[in-house]
Scaffold this motif. Sequence first.
Motif, PDB file in Angstrom:
ATOM      1  N   SER A   1     -51.068 -61.626  38.144  1.00 21.58           N
ATOM      2  CA  SER A   1     -50.687 -61.186  39.004  1.00 21.58           C
ATOM      3  C   SER A   1     -49.396 -61.135  38.824  1.00 21.58           C
ATOM      4  O   SER A   1     -47.861 -60.829  38.901  1.00 21.58           O
ATOM      5  N   ASP A   2     -48.946 -62.748  39.568  1.00 23.34           N
ATOM      6  CA  ASP A   2     -47.764 -64.051  38.983  1.00 23.34           C
ATOM      7  C   ASP A   2     -47.318 -62.805  37.979  1.00 23.34           C
ATOM      8  O   ASP A   2     -45.700 -63.077  38.334  1.00 23.34           O
TER       9      ASP A   2
ATOM     10  N   LEU B   1     -47.382 -60.981  36.071  1.00 26.32           N
ATOM     11  CA  LEU B   1     -46.843 -58.776  36.433  1.00 26.32           C
ATOM     12  C   LEU B   1     -45.635 -58.886  37.054  1.00 26.32           C
ATOM     13  O   LEU B   1     -44.982 -57.582  36.981  1.00 26.32           O
ATOM     14  N   ARG B   2     -46.093 -59.439  38.513  1.00 30.19           N
ATOM     15  CA  ARG B   2     -44.920 -59.460  39.189  1.00 30.19           C
ATOM     16  C   ARG B   2     -43.850 -59.935  38.661  1.00 30.19           C
ATOM     17  O   ARG B   2     -41.992 -58.862  38.795  1.00 30.19           O
ATOM     18  N   ALA B   3     -43.428 -61.190  37.641  1.00 30.89           N
ATOM     19  CA  ALA B   3     -42.523 -61.511  37.377  1.00 30.89           C
ATOM     20  C   ALA B   3     -41.993 -60.287  36.633  1.00 30.89           C
ATOM     21  O   ALA B   3     -40.277 -59.741  36.357  1.00 30.89           O
TER      22      ALA B   3
ATOM     23  N   GLU C   1     -42.486 -56.790  36.371  1.00 29.74           N
ATOM     24  CA  GLU C   1     -42.113 -55.953  37.363  1.00 29.74           C
ATOM     25  C   GLU C   1     -40.764 -56.154  37.380  1.00 29.74           C
ATOM     26  O   GLU C   1     -39.914 -55.646  37.512  1.00 29.74           O
ATOM     27  N   ALA C   2     -40.374 -56.919  37.976  1.00 30.41           N
ATOM     28  CA  ALA C   2     -38.885 -57.731  38.861  1.00 30.41           C
ATOM     29  C   ALA C   2     -37.811 -57.482  37.677  1.00 30.41           C
ATOM     30  O   ALA C   2     -36.877 -57.272  37.622  1.00 30.41           O
TER      31      ALA C   2
END
Length: 182
Positions: A8-9, A11-13, A15-16
Amino acid sequence: MVRSVTPSDGLRAAEAKGSKGGRRPAIPAEKTDAVRTAYLEGRSIAALAREHRVSRGAIRTAVADLMPDHTTIEQEDVPAPELPVTLDMPGKVADFLRTTELEPAERAALEHGVTVRRGQGYTLRVSALPAMHRGLLARCQPLDGAQGVPTIPAPAQGPPRVRQPRQHPRPVTRPSTPPRLP
């Protein structure tokens, strides 16, 4: 100190940074507008798939919001239109409904029904909107025999027929065998 990185880390990066996860579409973004325009002009999905050398599913994905069955999130409070449904109605129910007072649309639905023979009786196949079927069903409440409403009496039948065993025209005998010699 070692820090563990979870999916999830990552994926968030991504997405950013503006990346989108998942598989790339089979139809590139520059061709999607051409496919959508051709679909709106009446080209079939199969023809578009052959032309762009992709699967029909890829074309359906590109034009999903243009297809007739597609509903968008903004239209959640708008009920979907009811489509006609075909139901088989027992002949006795159809006969009862024909004798009752019906709306013109209900009477037309009964008149356009198709008669299907079933053994000694028949079934009436009626196509109508679900609301009309519900109305016809509500008019059949007297057939339930509820609340003192007389039911339609069954036709009088004679006593039950007793089956007699079948008699053979002549008795069955075994052929005689010659006696054994010692």
